[in-house]
Design an enzyme around this catalytic site. Structure first.
Site, PDB file in Angstrom:
ATOM      1  N   ARG A 109       0.907  -1.128  -0.167  1.00  0.00           N
ATOM      2  CA  ARG A 109       0.025  -0.053  -0.033  1.00  0.00           C
ATOM      3  C   ARG A 109       0.873   1.079  -0.048  1.00  0.00           C
ATOM      4  O   ARG A 109       1.800   1.352   0.727  1.00  0.00           O
ATOM      5  CB  ARG A 109      -1.222  -0.012   1.109  1.00  0.00           C
ATOM      6  CG  ARG A 109      -1.829  -0.918   1.283  1.00  0.00           C
ATOM      7  CD  ARG A 109      -3.244  -0.958   0.218  1.00  0.00           C
ATOM      8  NE  ARG A 109      -4.171  -1.694   0.388  1.00  0.00           N
ATOM      9  CZ  ARG A 109      -4.158  -2.898  -0.398  1.00  0.00           C
ATOM     10  NH1 ARG A 109      -2.985  -3.362  -1.269  1.00  0.00           N
ATOM     11  NH2 ARG A 109      -4.979  -3.814  -0.222  1.00  0.00           N
TER      12      ARG A 109
ATOM     13  N   GLU B 146      -3.263   7.630  -5.746  1.00  0.00           N
ATOM     14  CA  GLU B 146      -3.417   7.374  -7.115  1.00  0.00           C
ATOM     15  C   GLU B 146      -4.438   7.682  -8.166  1.00  0.00           C
ATOM     16  O   GLU B 146      -5.557   7.689  -7.466  1.00  0.00           O
ATOM     17  CB  GLU B 146      -3.603   5.480  -6.828  1.00  0.00           C
ATOM     18  CG  GLU B 146      -2.617   4.922  -6.399  1.00  0.00           C
ATOM     19  CD  GLU B 146      -2.395   3.603  -6.057  1.00  0.00           C
ATOM     20  OE1 GLU B 146      -3.607   2.933  -6.116  1.00  0.00           O
ATOM     21  OE2 GLU B 146      -1.513   2.976  -5.562  1.00  0.00           O
TER      22      GLU B 146
ATOM     23  N   HIS C 131       0.048   0.258 -10.343  1.00  0.00           N
ATOM     24  CA  HIS C 131      -0.775  -0.606  -9.570  1.00  0.00           C
ATOM     25  C   HIS C 131      -1.343  -1.708 -10.142  1.00  0.00           C
ATOM     26  O   HIS C 131      -2.478  -2.070 -10.581  1.00  0.00           O
ATOM     27  CB  HIS C 131      -2.153  -0.036  -8.660  1.00  0.00           C
ATOM     28  CG  HIS C 131      -2.497  -0.476  -7.455  1.00  0.00           C
ATOM     29  ND1 HIS C 131      -2.876   0.163  -6.311  1.00  0.00           N
ATOM     30  CD2 HIS C 131      -2.373  -1.886  -7.156  1.00  0.00           C
ATOM     31  CE1 HIS C 131      -3.181  -0.766  -5.408  1.00  0.00           C
ATOM     32  NE2 HIS C 131      -2.956  -1.755  -5.502  1.00  0.00           N
TER      33      HIS C 131
END
Length: 432
Positions: free
Chosen positions: A120, A149, A168
């Site tokens: 994370r 993000e 990601h």
């Protein structure tokens, strides 16, 4: 990252042949520290061992037996920081792990360390990472996740020449997406067959009158679990949690499923990203190798009140606050409901009486005049408001435990000042 694949690929596609610029490093013989030794962390360890790396891991809640089975040594955070050539992050984002890698931790690392974060984004202080890269403390970083993000287009971290980034993509494979679809289908069919559902977000119906009666004890149960797990410092991982219910009611008149689930929730949620409820509590505990046992003590008194007290014990672990260890060797916390409000009534062998609201500072001290004022003055100087205070002692002028409720989270500097008070022998800050 270690072989500069992304940079070399971009360079060659730009028409350059810069072999000397992209000399990498070998993984063989290097030390990899895995922070967070759950399902993903342990799989990374297996693969890293196959690449000839020496693998260590830090996770205060992981099983030492499971780590040893795959040839991994569990170490302290300090040792992981100071000895690793590569650090790979695999922990959930919780208040305890937020910005875990910061200026202070980067300063302890070996010069030239390489950081991988596929967990994370918030577990790394991104500004601090840029400073560590510029200073040469961190040689390279490979990041799949970010605090925000997508990150800003002009992000210094993303644009840094020694950072490899991806948007990601952790679970973005054809097989993984198909696997999720199959898992959902199997979960639905299993639930329809009455099997234990690990991913359920609902809970079975609890009669309204039972829920109303147990409501304050449900809150107490979760907070006792949350308090107990925050007192764990290390050891072989949490394997055994014992819950004791003291009640004047017969066993058939007291359904503890909801209370057990809430204690499990309190123990597991602060150290993972799993949401625990009445449906999945037992399954989640079993999946993590945690055995939840229950005991009932029949009390004299009126059965009108469901419970007199709840006690939670965690065995075979070390504690951040050694005074929380009972005479039988377990971290022990005990609580009651008073006027509808959960109260902490016992820590280890020390009896206290504090409302379980906000945050809590526990201090073990020499029992002498002026201690309440000394600690209160430090908190007052830092504008930290004290909501309640209780002192439990074994005997006058011997040892005592002071429990202090605070409305704001004290800074590290404030806690350090409390620890420097001469008569304070140990202390810990806990979020309830």
């Amino acid at each position: 990252m270690a072989r500069n694949i992304a940079q070399a690929d971009a360079s060659l596609k730009a028409g350059k042949w810069a072999r000397n610029k992209y000399v990498g490093v070998s993984l063989v013989g290097k030390t990899l520290a895995i922070l967070g030794f759950g399902k993903v962390g342990s799989e990374v360890a297996r693969r890293a061992k196959g690449l000839g790396m020496h693998v260590i891991a830090h996770d205060p809640y992981a099983s030492a037996d499971r780590a040893r089975a795959i040839g991994v040594e569990l170490v302290s955070m300090e040792e992981a920081m100071t000895t690793a050539d590569f650090i790979s992050l695999h922990m959930p984002l919780t208040p305890a792990t937020n910005k875990m890698l910061n200026d202070e931790t980067f300063a302890k690392m070996k010069k030239g360390v390489r950081i991988i974060n596929v967990a994370r984004g918030g577990v790394i202080d991104e500004d601090a990472l840029v400073r560590a890269l510029d200073a040469g403390i961190v040689a390279q970083a490979a990041l799949d996740v970010f605090t925000k993000e997508p990150p800003a287009a002009d992000s210094k971290l993303v644009l840094h020449e020694n950072v490899t980034v991806t948007p990601h993509l952790g679970a973005s494979t054809v097989e993984a997406q198909e696997g999720v679809a199959i898992e959902i289908a199997e979960a639905v069919t299993g639930a329809l067959k009455g099997e234990l559902a690990a991913s359920a977000v609902n809970a079975p119906m609890v009669p309204a009158e039972v829920l109303s009666e147990l409501a304050p004890f449900v809150v107490l149960a979760e907070k006792l679990g949350r308090l107990a797990v925050q007192l764990v410092a290390g050891g072989g991982g949490i394997k055994s949690v014992k819950v004791t219910y003291a009640s004047a009611r017969a066993p058939d008149d007291l359904d503890t499923r909801l209370l057990r689930a809430m204690i499990t929730k309190g123990v597991i949620e602060p150290i993972s990203d799993v949401f625990v409820n009445l449906v999945n509590a037992d399954f989640t505990a079993k999946q993590r190798g945690i055995r939840i046992s229950e005991e009932r003590i029949l009390m004299d008194g009126s059965p009108e009140t469901p419970l007199d007290y709840i006690q939670v014990q965690i065995a075979n672990v070390e504690s951040k606050f050694p005074s929380a260890i009972s005479e039988t060797g377990e971290i022990t916390v005990e609580g009651k409901v008073k006027d509808g409000v959960p109260h902490l009534t016992k820590v280890g062998a020390f009896e206290v009486d504090v409302s379980m609201e906000g945050s809590l500072i526990l201090c073990r001290q020499v029992d002498q005049p002026g201690m309440i004022g000394a600690v209160g003055s430090v908190l007052g100087e830092e504008n930290v408001n004290v909501s309640f205070m209780s002192v439990g002692r074994i005997a006058p002028r011997k040892r005592a435990v002071m429990a202090i409720g605070v409305d704001e989270e004290p800074s590290k500097a404030t806690l350090t000042k409390i620890g420097e008070i001469p008569a304070i022998e140990e202390f810990v800050f806990l979020k309830l």
